[in-house]
Design a protein around this motif. Structure first.
Motif, PDB file in Angstrom:
ATOM      1  N   ARG A 192     -65.341   8.746 -76.854  1.00 35.62           N
ATOM      2  CA  ARG A 192     -64.940   9.600 -75.738  1.00 35.62           C
ATOM      3  C   ARG A 192     -64.269  10.884 -76.234  1.00 35.62           C
ATOM      4  NH1 ARG A 192     -65.762   7.380 -71.013  1.00 35.62           N
ATOM      5  NH2 ARG A 192     -66.316   5.152 -70.967  1.00 35.62           N
ATOM      6  N   THR A 193     -64.310  11.891 -75.389  1.00 31.82           N
ATOM      7  CA  THR A 193     -63.825  13.222 -75.778  1.00 31.82           C
ATOM      8  C   THR A 193     -62.375  13.215 -76.223  1.00 31.82           C
ATOM      9  OG1 THR A 193     -63.375  13.643 -73.425  1.00 31.82           O
ATOM     10  CG2 THR A 193     -65.440  14.512 -74.333  1.00 31.82           C
ATOM     11  N   GLU A 194     -61.546  12.361 -75.604  1.00 36.11           N
ATOM     12  CA  GLU A 194     -60.121  12.379 -75.910  1.00 36.11           C
ATOM     13  C   GLU A 194     -59.748  11.436 -77.050  1.00 36.11           C
ATOM     14  OE1 GLU A 194     -58.299  14.689 -74.592  1.00 36.11           O
ATOM     15  OE2 GLU A 194     -60.038  15.287 -73.402  1.00 36.11           O
ATOM     16  N   GLU A 195     -60.704  10.651 -77.534  1.00 31.25           N
ATOM     17  CA  GLU A 195     -60.424   9.794 -78.687  1.00 31.25           C
ATOM     18  C   GLU A 195     -60.271  10.651 -79.927  1.00 31.25           C
ATOM     19  OE1 GLU A 195     -62.115   5.657 -78.997  1.00 31.25           O
ATOM     20  OE2 GLU A 195     -63.684   6.601 -77.787  1.00 31.25           O
ATOM     21  N   LEU A 196     -59.629  10.082 -80.930  1.00 27.10           N
ATOM     22  CA  LEU A 196     -59.394  10.807 -82.166  1.00 27.10           C
ATOM     23  C   LEU A 196     -60.618  10.739 -83.088  1.00 27.10           C
ATOM     24  CD1 LEU A 196     -55.738   9.656 -82.952  1.00 27.10           C
ATOM     25  CD2 LEU A 196     -56.507  11.672 -81.644  1.00 27.10           C
ATOM     26  N   VAL A 197     -60.713  11.713 -83.957  1.00 29.82           N
ATOM     27  CA  VAL A 197     -61.791  11.725 -84.953  1.00 29.82           C
ATOM     28  C   VAL A 197     -61.759  10.449 -85.785  1.00 29.82           C
ATOM     29  CG1 VAL A 197     -62.617  12.871 -87.055  1.00 29.82           C
ATOM     30  CG2 VAL A 197     -61.948  14.241 -85.060  1.00 29.82           C
ATOM     31  N   SER A 198     -60.566   9.959 -86.068  1.00 26.32           N
ATOM     32  CA  SER A 198     -60.436   8.724 -86.862  1.00 26.32           C
ATOM     33  C   SER A 198     -61.130   7.553 -86.182  1.00 26.32           C
ATOM     34  CB  SER A 198     -58.966   8.393 -87.103  1.00 26.32           C
ATOM     35  OG  SER A 198     -58.287   8.210 -85.880  1.00 26.32           O
ATOM     36  N   HIS A 199     -61.155   7.554 -84.849  1.00 22.10           N
ATOM     37  CA  HIS A 199     -61.832   6.479 -84.123  1.00 22.10           C
ATOM     38  C   HIS A 199     -63.346   6.550 -84.358  1.00 22.10           C
ATOM     39  CE1 HIS A 199     -58.268   6.423 -81.053  1.00 22.10           C
ATOM     40  NE2 HIS A 199     -57.943   5.946 -82.258  1.00 22.10           N
ATOM     41  N   ALA A 200     -63.886   7.766 -84.340  1.00 23.06           N
ATOM     42  CA  ALA A 200     -65.322   7.937 -84.577  1.00 23.06           C
ATOM     43  C   ALA A 200     -65.685   7.502 -86.005  1.00 23.06           C
ATOM     44  CB  ALA A 200     -65.721   9.390 -84.362  1.00 23.06           C
ATOM     45  N   ILE A 201     -64.831   7.871 -86.962  1.00 26.57           N
ATOM     46  CA  ILE A 201     -65.082   7.486 -88.360  1.00 26.57           C
ATOM     47  C   ILE A 201     -65.057   5.969 -88.510  1.00 26.57           C
ATOM     48  CG2 ILE A 201     -64.140   7.590 -90.704  1.00 26.57           C
ATOM     49  CD1 ILE A 201     -63.138  10.424 -90.021  1.00 26.57           C
ATOM     50  N   GLU A 202     -64.089   5.348 -87.871  1.00 25.76           N
ATOM     51  CA  GLU A 202     -63.981   3.886 -87.935  1.00 25.76           C
ATOM     52  C   GLU A 202     -65.227   3.228 -87.362  1.00 25.76           C
ATOM     53  OE1 GLU A 202     -61.212   0.295 -86.071  1.00 25.76           O
ATOM     54  OE2 GLU A 202     -60.631   2.394 -85.813  1.00 25.76           O
ATOM     55  N   ARG A 203     -65.740   3.757 -86.240  1.00 24.73           N
ATOM     56  CA  ARG A 203     -66.939   3.199 -85.616  1.00 24.73           C
ATOM     57  C   ARG A 203     -68.170   3.381 -86.502  1.00 24.73           C
ATOM     58  NH1 ARG A 203     -65.420   4.754 -79.620  1.00 24.73           N
ATOM     59  NH2 ARG A 203     -63.400   4.047 -80.389  1.00 24.73           N
ATOM     60  N   MET A 204     -68.251   4.528 -87.158  1.00 22.62           N
ATOM     61  CA  MET A 204     -69.377   4.759 -88.068  1.00 22.62           C
ATOM     62  C   MET A 204     -69.383   3.746 -89.213  1.00 22.62           C
ATOM     63  SD  MET A 204     -69.620   8.916 -88.433  1.00 22.62           S
ATOM     64  CE  MET A 204     -70.300   9.930 -87.124  1.00 22.62           C
ATOM     65  N   ARG A 205     -68.193   3.484 -89.741  1.00 27.44           N
ATOM     66  CA  ARG A 205     -68.081   2.501 -90.828  1.00 27.44           C
ATOM     67  C   ARG A 205     -68.430   1.095 -90.347  1.00 27.44           C
ATOM     68  NH1 ARG A 205     -62.240   4.578 -93.086  1.00 27.44           N
ATOM     69  NH2 ARG A 205     -62.986   6.309 -94.382  1.00 27.44           N
ATOM     70  N   LYS A 206     -67.890   0.730 -89.190  1.00 30.87           N
ATOM     71  CA  LYS A 206     -68.072  -0.633 -88.671  1.00 30.87           C
ATOM     72  C   LYS A 206     -69.535  -0.930 -88.375  1.00 30.87           C
ATOM     73  CE  LYS A 206     -66.606  -3.737 -84.950  1.00 30.87           C
ATOM     74  NZ  LYS A 206     -65.745  -3.888 -83.739  1.00 30.87           N
ATOM     75  N   TYR A 207     -70.215   0.026 -87.742  1.00 31.97           N
ATOM     76  CA  TYR A 207     -71.596  -0.214 -87.312  1.00 31.97           C
ATOM     77  C   TYR A 207     -72.629   0.390 -88.262  1.00 31.97           C
ATOM     78  CZ  TYR A 207     -69.411  -1.708 -82.960  1.00 31.97           C
ATOM     79  OH  TYR A 207     -68.652  -2.370 -82.023  1.00 31.97           O
ATOM     80  N   LYS A 208     -72.144   1.040 -89.344  1.00 33.54           N
ATOM     81  CA  LYS A 208     -73.025   1.623 -90.350  1.00 33.54           C
ATOM     82  C   LYS A 208     -74.016   2.607 -89.708  1.00 33.54           C
ATOM     83  CE  LYS A 208     -72.627  -2.360 -93.396  1.00 33.54           C
ATOM     84  NZ  LYS A 208     -73.312  -3.468 -94.094  1.00 33.54           N
ATOM     85  N   ILE A 209     -73.457   3.558 -88.954  1.00 33.38           N
ATOM     86  CA  ILE A 209     -74.264   4.573 -88.281  1.00 33.38           C
ATOM     87  C   ILE A 209     -73.785   5.959 -88.689  1.00 33.38           C
ATOM     88  CG2 ILE A 209     -74.909   3.148 -86.305  1.00 33.38           C
ATOM     89  CD1 ILE A 209     -72.588   4.329 -84.756  1.00 33.38           C
ATOM     90  N   SER A 210     -74.632   6.962 -88.470  1.00 38.12           N
ATOM     91  CA  SER A 210     -74.306   8.321 -88.899  1.00 38.12           C
ATOM     92  C   SER A 210     -74.106   9.293 -87.745  1.00 38.12           C
ATOM     93  CB  SER A 210     -75.429   8.864 -89.799  1.00 38.12           C
ATOM     94  OG  SER A 210     -75.575   8.050 -90.935  1.00 38.12           O
ATOM     95  N   GLN A 211     -74.571   8.915 -86.552  1.00 32.36           N
ATOM     96  CA  GLN A 211     -74.442   9.779 -85.381  1.00 32.36           C
ATOM     97  C   GLN A 211     -73.871   8.993 -84.203  1.00 32.36           C
ATOM     98  OE1 GLN A 211     -77.729   9.331 -86.670  1.00 32.36           O
ATOM     99  NE2 GLN A 211     -77.613  11.021 -88.126  1.00 32.36           N
ATOM    100  N   ILE A 212     -73.015   9.651 -83.421  1.00 29.18           N
ATOM    101  CA  ILE A 212     -72.441   9.009 -82.234  1.00 29.18           C
ATOM    102  C   ILE A 212     -72.439  10.006 -81.074  1.00 29.18           C
ATOM    103  CG2 ILE A 212     -70.446   7.849 -81.216  1.00 29.18           C
ATOM    104  CD1 ILE A 212     -69.516   7.026 -83.916  1.00 29.18           C
ATOM    105  N   PRO A 213     -72.983   9.614 -79.904  1.00 27.85           N
ATOM    106  CA  PRO A 213     -72.880  10.465 -78.721  1.00 27.85           C
ATOM    107  C   PRO A 213     -71.428  10.505 -78.217  1.00 27.85           C
ATOM    108  CG  PRO A 213     -74.612   8.794 -78.473  1.00 27.85           C
ATOM    109  CD  PRO A 213     -73.783   8.403 -79.652  1.00 27.85           C
ATOM    110  N   VAL A 214     -71.042  11.640 -77.654  1.00 22.30           N
ATOM    111  CA  VAL A 214     -69.708  11.798 -77.070  1.00 22.30           C
ATOM    112  C   VAL A 214     -69.851  11.813 -75.547  1.00 22.30           C
ATOM    113  CG1 VAL A 214     -67.653  13.229 -76.932  1.00 22.30           C
ATOM    114  CG2 VAL A 214     -68.951  13.113 -79.079  1.00 22.30           C
ATOM    115  N   VAL A 215     -68.985  11.056 -74.856  1.00 18.64           N
ATOM    116  CA  VAL A 215     -69.065  10.971 -73.393  1.00 18.64           C
ATOM    117  C   VAL A 215     -67.706  11.284 -72.760  1.00 18.64           C
ATOM    118  CG1 VAL A 215     -70.911   9.240 -73.481  1.00 18.64           C
ATOM    119  CG2 VAL A 215     -68.527   8.491 -73.395  1.00 18.64           C
ATOM    120  N   ASP A 216     -67.765  11.695 -71.489  1.00 21.76           N
ATOM    121  CA  ASP A 216     -66.577  11.743 -70.646  1.00 21.76           C
ATOM    122  C   ASP A 216     -66.967  11.106 -69.317  1.00 21.76           C
ATOM    123  OD1 ASP A 216     -68.006  13.620 -69.220  1.00 21.76           O
ATOM    124  OD2 ASP A 216     -66.723  15.314 -69.770  1.00 21.76           O
TER     125      ASP A 216
END
Length: 453
Positions: free
Chosen positions: A348-372
């Motif tokens: 989500r837009t208000e989440e921190l960049v660290s959250h996106a990085i953590e999700r990329m590591r956990k799910y082994k993905i390189s791209q994530i859509p951003v939603v509001d």
């Protein structure tokens, strides 16, 4: 009463079976020597007995000793049968590209299995050649078989397999076609047949990543040709002493995909359940068809059983992961159908960049859509995050909306794959698919590449 004194007496005299549908287009009589009828379900039973008996005769193998061998699985099985009957211990050193079924079968018949990495040089201390030799030097009362350079290997086929084929074809065989690994089968059978009739042609089936074909044609051992391949049981990155190139009239190379596809076709079209090298041989036959005439009798040898490949060539998921299934990919839905039930990972837009990085590591993905609350409003990928981090080491604590890029394009399930592919640019690494049920799925460049046949 008619019975065998032990299981070893049932080795050999395997049937010769006419092939029909799978050799359509080949203008000759094609017969398969089906070696799965041996008790260990492979041609290797023959040379396993011969190598052990010869080692016993000259004292290399002593009573109660330990047999040590590097194997792709089938030789190990043959050695295991002999070891059980004769009272020896067995250590099999196997590369990690071999099927799990082969490893489990070896353990089931009492062998200790040591697994080594495939993608290393033969001289690397981790290779299964090196580990086999080291274990033999460290183990008391042991004998290192070395099927590659042990000439009892080819002698077994000179004494058994060759004469059987000659007798079964009433001497009418014109061509012998077989996959080449240690070289024992092609050299032993080839020598016997050419002694009977020098005009018989001996053809070897090689694989890409192996040195045999080029060495036979040029005399050059080209290390640039050596790389990891999937096909089991044929091809080598060394020149075994058992390969007598003077007996071989030629080689043809078969791709991993063609070998796997034809392995499955043999089962479906001929009701013969055999292994990976058999598929390579049949594809090789088709590549060589201009060499055959209507009056020719072509014998192809099927090395081993398909039961050793049920988790690989006979598994749809395994085949699909490697692009070996000939599926018709025409629209976006076809690309995602095998993982359409997976949840779309978003941030989500208000989440921190660290959250996106953590999700990329956990799910082994390189791209994530951003939603509001309104839907898709942006995207982040690992390249953007890396650049942001280089510019600002504190970026991890910033909200996603400050670093996000444009939202990914959205397509429908029926969108042609050609149109989907055009949406991938230097600025855009993913496309979203509207599943028409309120949910979405993601297609990446990796998915598009994976759909290429």
């Amino acid at each position: 009463m008619k019975f065998s004194k032990n299981i070893l007496e049932t080795i050999g005299n395997t049937p010769l079976v006419k092939l029909n549908k799978i050799v359509e287009g080949i203008d000759a009589l094609v017969l398969a020597k089906v070696e799965t009828f041996n008790p260990g379900n492979s041609v290797k039973d023959r040379m396993a007995v011969k190598m052990i008996e010869d080692a016993e005769a000259d004292g290399r193998l002593q009573p109660g000793g330990t047999i040590i061998e590097g194997t792709s699985g089938n030789t190990g099985m043959g050695l295991a049968l002999v070891a059980i009957i004769k009272g020896y211990k067995l250590i099999c050193v196997i590369s990690d590209k071999q099927s799990k079924e082969k490893m489990d079968i070896l353990r089931a018949v009492g062998a200790k299995v040591v697994v080594c990495p495939t993608d290393v040089e033969p001289t690397d201390p981790r290779s299964y050649y090196s580990v086999s030799k080291r274990l033999a030097s460290e183990t008391p009362n042991s004998w290192y078989v070395n099927q590659y350079d042990n000439m009892s290997n080819s002698l077994a086929h000179y004494e058994q397999t060759g004469p059987e084929i000659w007798e079964q074809t009433d001497g009418k065989i014109t061509h012998f076609v077989v996959g080449v690994g240690t070289g024992g089968t092609i050299s032993g059978v080839g020598r016997y047949l050419k002694e009977k009739n020098p005009n018989i042609k001996i053809w070897g089936i090689d694989t890409y990543g192996s040195v045999f074909k080029k060495y036979h044609e040029t005399g050059i051992f080209d290390e640039n040709e050596i790389y990891s391949y999937i096909t089991e049981g044929i091809g080598e990155d060394i020149l075994p002493k058992n390969v007598d190139f003077s007996l071989i009239d030629g080689f043809t190379k078969v791709t991993d995909k063609d070998a796997a596809v034809y392995t499955r076709k043999i089962a479906l079209e001929e009701a013969i359940f055999v292994g990976n090298s058999a598929g390579a041989c049949i594809k090789g036959l088709h590549q060589l068809k201009e060499h055959f005439k209507p009056e020719d009798v072509v014998v192809v040898l099927f090395h081993d059983s398909g039961s050793r490949y049920v988790g690989k060539m006979f598994n749809d998921d395994w085949m699909r992961e490697r692009g070996f299934l000939d599926e018709n990919i025409t629209k976006a839905e076809d690309v995602i159908k095998d993982h359409i039930d997976k949840q779309l990972i978003v941030v989500r837009t208000e989440e921190l960049v660290s959250h996106a990085i953590e999700r990329m590591r956990k799910y082994k993905i390189s791209q994530i859509p951003v939603v509001d609350i309104n839907g898709f409003v942006g995207s982040v990928d690992e390249t953007d995050l890396f650049r942001s981090y280089v510019a600002d080491k504190n970026v991890a604590e910033k909200p996603i909306k400050e670093v996000m890029g444009k939202p990914f394009p959205i397509v429908k399930l029926a969108t042609p794959i050609e149109e989907v592919s055009k949406l991938f640019t230097k600025e855009n690494d993913a496309v979203l698919v509207d599943l028409e049920n309120g949910n979405h799925h993601i297609i990446t460049k990796y998915d598009i590449i994976g759909s290429i046949k």
